[in-house]
Write a protein that holds these residues in place. Structure first.
Motif, PDB file in Angstrom:
ATOM      1  N   ARG A 174      10.602 -22.193  56.715  1.00 38.33           N
ATOM      2  CA  ARG A 174      10.866 -21.362  57.885  1.00 38.33           C
ATOM      3  C   ARG A 174       9.989 -20.126  57.955  1.00 38.33           C
ATOM      4  NH1 ARG A 174      13.438 -24.268  61.638  1.00 38.33           N
ATOM      5  NH2 ARG A 174      15.195 -25.427  60.779  1.00 38.33           N
ATOM      6  N   ASP A 175       9.077 -19.986  56.995  1.00 36.49           N
ATOM      7  CA  ASP A 175       8.129 -18.879  56.998  1.00 36.49           C
ATOM      8  C   ASP A 175       8.844 -17.530  57.028  1.00 36.49           C
ATOM      9  OD1 ASP A 175       5.593 -17.814  56.842  1.00 36.49           O
ATOM     10  OD2 ASP A 175       5.299 -17.767  59.012  1.00 36.49           O
ATOM     11  N   VAL A 176       9.894 -17.433  56.201  1.00 33.33           N
ATOM     12  CA  VAL A 176      10.631 -16.178  56.069  1.00 33.33           C
ATOM     13  C   VAL A 176      10.397 -15.656  54.661  1.00 33.33           C
ATOM     14  CG1 VAL A 176      12.890 -15.055  56.125  1.00 33.33           C
ATOM     15  CG2 VAL A 176      12.393 -16.951  57.685  1.00 33.33           C
ATOM     16  N   GLU A 177      10.061 -14.391  54.542  1.00 36.22           N
ATOM     17  CA  GLU A 177       9.863 -13.810  53.223  1.00 36.22           C
ATOM     18  C   GLU A 177      11.161 -13.856  52.423  1.00 36.22           C
ATOM     19  OE1 GLU A 177       8.350  -9.898  53.428  1.00 36.22           O
ATOM     20  OE2 GLU A 177       6.566 -10.438  54.592  1.00 36.22           O
ATOM     21  N   GLY A 178      11.025 -13.957  51.112  1.00 35.47           N
ATOM     22  CA  GLY A 178      12.192 -13.975  50.248  1.00 35.47           C
ATOM     23  C   GLY A 178      12.842 -12.601  50.146  1.00 35.47           C
ATOM     24  N   GLY A 179      13.843 -12.517  49.294  1.00 29.19           N
ATOM     25  CA  GLY A 179      14.512 -11.239  49.065  1.00 29.19           C
ATOM     26  C   GLY A 179      15.243 -10.736  50.283  1.00 29.19           C
ATOM     27  N   ASN A 180      15.119  -9.447  50.550  1.00 30.68           N
ATOM     28  CA  ASN A 180      15.916  -8.809  51.589  1.00 30.68           C
ATOM     29  C   ASN A 180      15.625  -9.340  52.985  1.00 30.68           C
ATOM     30  OD1 ASN A 180      17.330  -7.194  49.828  1.00 30.68           O
ATOM     31  ND2 ASN A 180      15.886  -5.497  49.959  1.00 30.68           N
ATOM     32  N   ALA A 181      14.407  -9.781  53.247  1.00 35.62           N
ATOM     33  CA  ALA A 181      14.071 -10.285  54.582  1.00 35.62           C
ATOM     34  C   ALA A 181      14.913 -11.514  54.917  1.00 35.62           C
ATOM     35  CB  ALA A 181      12.582 -10.619  54.662  1.00 35.62           C
ATOM     36  N   PHE A 182      15.008 -12.431  53.965  1.00 40.04           N
ATOM     37  CA  PHE A 182      15.804 -13.639  54.203  1.00 40.04           C
ATOM     38  C   PHE A 182      17.289 -13.298  54.224  1.00 40.04           C
ATOM     39  CE2 PHE A 182      17.949 -17.601  52.996  1.00 40.04           C
ATOM     40  CZ  PHE A 182      17.381 -18.473  53.905  1.00 40.04           C
ATOM     41  N   LEU A 183      17.724 -12.423  53.328  1.00 38.06           N
ATOM     42  CA  LEU A 183      19.129 -12.033  53.273  1.00 38.06           C
ATOM     43  C   LEU A 183      19.590 -11.439  54.596  1.00 38.06           C
ATOM     44  CD1 LEU A 183      21.734 -11.614  51.592  1.00 38.06           C
ATOM     45  CD2 LEU A 183      20.789  -9.404  50.890  1.00 38.06           C
ATOM     46  N   LYS A 184      18.737 -10.634  55.221  1.00 39.20           N
ATOM     47  CA  LYS A 184      19.115  -9.956  56.449  1.00 39.20           C
ATOM     48  C   LYS A 184      19.089 -10.875  57.664  1.00 39.20           C
ATOM     49  CE  LYS A 184      17.621  -5.339  54.964  1.00 39.20           C
ATOM     50  NZ  LYS A 184      16.649  -4.239  55.189  1.00 39.20           N
ATOM     51  N   SER A 185      18.306 -11.954  57.602  1.00 44.18           N
ATOM     52  CA  SER A 185      18.150 -12.807  58.781  1.00 44.18           C
ATOM     53  C   SER A 185      18.968 -14.098  58.748  1.00 44.18           C
ATOM     54  CB  SER A 185      16.674 -13.172  58.956  1.00 44.18           C
ATOM     55  OG  SER A 185      16.213 -13.954  57.857  1.00 44.18           O
ATOM     56  N   ALA A 186      19.309 -14.568  57.574  1.00 43.76           N
ATOM     57  CA  ALA A 186      19.885 -15.915  57.455  1.00 43.76           C
ATOM     58  C   ALA A 186      21.222 -16.066  58.170  1.00 43.76           C
ATOM     59  CB  ALA A 186      20.037 -16.289  55.977  1.00 43.76           C
ATOM     60  N   ASN A 187      22.080 -15.065  58.072  1.00 42.73           N
ATOM     61  CA  ASN A 187      23.406 -15.205  58.684  1.00 42.73           C
ATOM     62  C   ASN A 187      23.347 -15.395  60.188  1.00 42.73           C
ATOM     63  OD1 ASN A 187      24.670 -15.033  56.223  1.00 42.73           O
ATOM     64  ND2 ASN A 187      25.558 -13.003  56.557  1.00 42.73           N
ATOM     65  N   LYS A 188      22.382 -14.730  60.841  1.00 41.09           N
ATOM     66  CA  LYS A 188      22.293 -14.869  62.300  1.00 41.09           C
ATOM     67  C   LYS A 188      21.411 -16.042  62.716  1.00 41.09           C
ATOM     68  CE  LYS A 188      18.548 -11.459  62.827  1.00 41.09           C
ATOM     69  NZ  LYS A 188      17.517 -12.452  63.163  1.00 41.09           N
ATOM     70  N   ASP A 189      20.517 -16.479  61.839  1.00 39.82           N
ATOM     71  CA  ASP A 189      19.569 -17.533  62.200  1.00 39.82           C
ATOM     72  C   ASP A 189      20.129 -18.937  61.999  1.00 39.82           C
ATOM     73  OD1 ASP A 189      17.605 -15.796  62.998  1.00 39.82           O
ATOM     74  OD2 ASP A 189      16.521 -15.824  61.092  1.00 39.82           O
ATOM     75  N   THR A 190      21.153 -19.075  61.154  1.00 34.05           N
ATOM     76  CA  THR A 190      21.739 -20.396  60.902  1.00 34.05           C
ATOM     77  C   THR A 190      23.152 -20.436  61.464  1.00 34.05           C
ATOM     78  OG1 THR A 190      22.456 -19.682  58.696  1.00 34.05           O
ATOM     79  CG2 THR A 190      20.347 -20.824  58.863  1.00 34.05           C
ATOM     80  N   LEU A 191      23.528 -21.587  62.033  1.00 30.84           N
ATOM     81  CA  LEU A 191      24.758 -21.691  62.816  1.00 30.84           C
ATOM     82  C   LEU A 191      25.803 -22.577  62.142  1.00 30.84           C
ATOM     83  CD1 LEU A 191      23.174 -22.193  66.347  1.00 30.84           C
ATOM     84  CD2 LEU A 191      24.000 -20.061  65.327  1.00 30.84           C
ATOM     85  N   SER A 192      27.034 -22.101  62.178  1.00 35.04           N
ATOM     86  CA  SER A 192      28.177 -22.874  61.688  1.00 35.04           C
ATOM     87  C   SER A 192      28.983 -23.360  62.886  1.00 35.04           C
ATOM     88  CB  SER A 192      29.048 -22.009  60.776  1.00 35.04           C
ATOM     89  OG  SER A 192      29.408 -20.801  61.428  1.00 35.04           O
ATOM     90  N   LEU A 193      29.064 -24.680  63.043  1.00 35.27           N
ATOM     91  CA  LEU A 193      29.750 -25.290  64.188  1.00 35.27           C
ATOM     92  C   LEU A 193      30.950 -26.087  63.691  1.00 35.27           C
ATOM     93  CD1 LEU A 193      26.615 -26.573  66.153  1.00 35.27           C
ATOM     94  CD2 LEU A 193      27.800 -24.370  66.390  1.00 35.27           C
ATOM     95  N   ALA A 194      32.135 -25.660  64.063  1.00 32.53           N
ATOM     96  CA  ALA A 194      33.377 -26.294  63.623  1.00 32.53           C
ATOM     97  C   ALA A 194      33.797 -27.370  64.616  1.00 32.53           C
ATOM     98  CB  ALA A 194      34.479 -25.238  63.498  1.00 32.53           C
ATOM     99  N   MET A 195      34.055 -28.569  64.125  1.00 28.28           N
ATOM    100  CA  MET A 195      34.444 -29.648  65.022  1.00 28.28           C
ATOM    101  C   MET A 195      35.897 -29.506  65.452  1.00 28.28           C
ATOM    102  SD  MET A 195      32.476 -33.171  63.994  1.00 28.28           S
ATOM    103  CE  MET A 195      32.892 -33.841  65.625  1.00 28.28           C
TER     104      MET A 195
END
Length: 267
Positions: A129-150
């Motif tokens: 995903r071309d996201v830097e490790g460490g804090n950059a990924f930590l800060k972006s992952a929660n909003k960039d990935t989606l949890s969909l409940a059936m």
């Protein structure tokens, strides 16, 4: 080729995304699906044949084709939700979420603290995903990935408001076949039942009111415009086996003189 997360952004700006549904654990077939005009490909581990290896390979193929990559995990496999995110998925669909407690457990596996307790370790996702490790990924992952409940049972319908209120749940996804079984108290399976449509429309309406996304499996592709009007933004258009059968029917009809449309058979 790295491709930034895109599904959350597309849904947030109001786009409607159509997904192919992959049940056969063949990376070549997944790759072929990703070359079509579908916006996404969903790998099905619940009722399809996908396992961890085919999800690993399939996600790479989908992402390399610049498409949204989604995984439906087996019932209760929240550990696989985290693993699929580590493998690079845009979104995870969790079946049989029937209560706020189910939703909380799913969300907990999907989100880093403080929203959840997802474990750290996603070098592959960061690379793809071309996201830097460490804090950059930590800060972006929660909003960039989606949890969909059936939502696919009477229990889930009754608990819908509570499920939507769970922090870390980004949306819901309707399973109309199971919902029809519950709707008829086990008497029949008919995902296109007209007497369910008001309830299905209400799911999308409530999701929107909660500022969350709504998706649905459209067994009959011709129902997709109706679902879009209801407010569903993420729509599955049947299994790839149905696509293959429909394509074969169209090719054979053309070969037998039934259609004048020129078809691309390859080679």
């Amino acid at each position: 080729m790295a491709k930034p997360y895109q599904m959350a952004q597309q849904l947030s700006r109001g786009d409607t995304l159509l997904t192919a549904w992959s049940s056969l654990p063949s990376v070549d077939l997944v790759d072929q699906l990703a070359t079509t005009e579908f916006d996404a490909v969903t790998l099905d581990m619940q009722h399809g044949g996908h396992d961890e290896k085919s999800v690993w390979d399939g996600l790479l193929a989908i992402i390399n084709r610049q498409k949204c990559a989604v995984v439906r995990i087996p019932v209760g496999r929240n550990d696989m939700a985290s693993r699929a995110l580590d493998m690079g998925a845009d979104a995870i669909i969790a079946p049989m979420i029937n209560s706020a407690e189910d939703a909380k457990a799913f969300a907990d596996s999907m989100k880093f603290p403080p929203l959840g307790s997802r474990s750290w370790g996603a070098p592959r996702a960061q690379s793809l995903r071309d996201v830097e490790g460490g804090n950059a990924f930590l800060k972006s992952a929660n909003k960039d990935t989606l949890s969909l409940a059936m939502i696919e049972t009477r229990e889930a319908l009754a608990a819908l408001d509570d499920i939507l209120s769970v922090e870390g749940i980004d949306g819901v996804f309707v399973g109309p076949s199971d919902l029809s079984i519950a709707w008829t108290n086990g008497d029949s399976v008919d995902p296109t039942r007209e007497d369910m449509m008001e309830a299905i429309a209400l799911i999308a309406k409530k999701a929107k009111a909660a500022n969350k996304f709504a998706g649905i499996f459209s067994v009959d592709p011709s129902d997709a415009p109706r679902f879009t009007q209801m407010g569903f933004q993420f729509i599955a258009l049947g299994f790839e086996t149905g696509l293959i059968s429909a394509g074969a029917t169209q090719f054979l009809a053309a070969a037998k003189g039934g259609k004048e449309t020129k078809l691309d058979g390859g080679y």
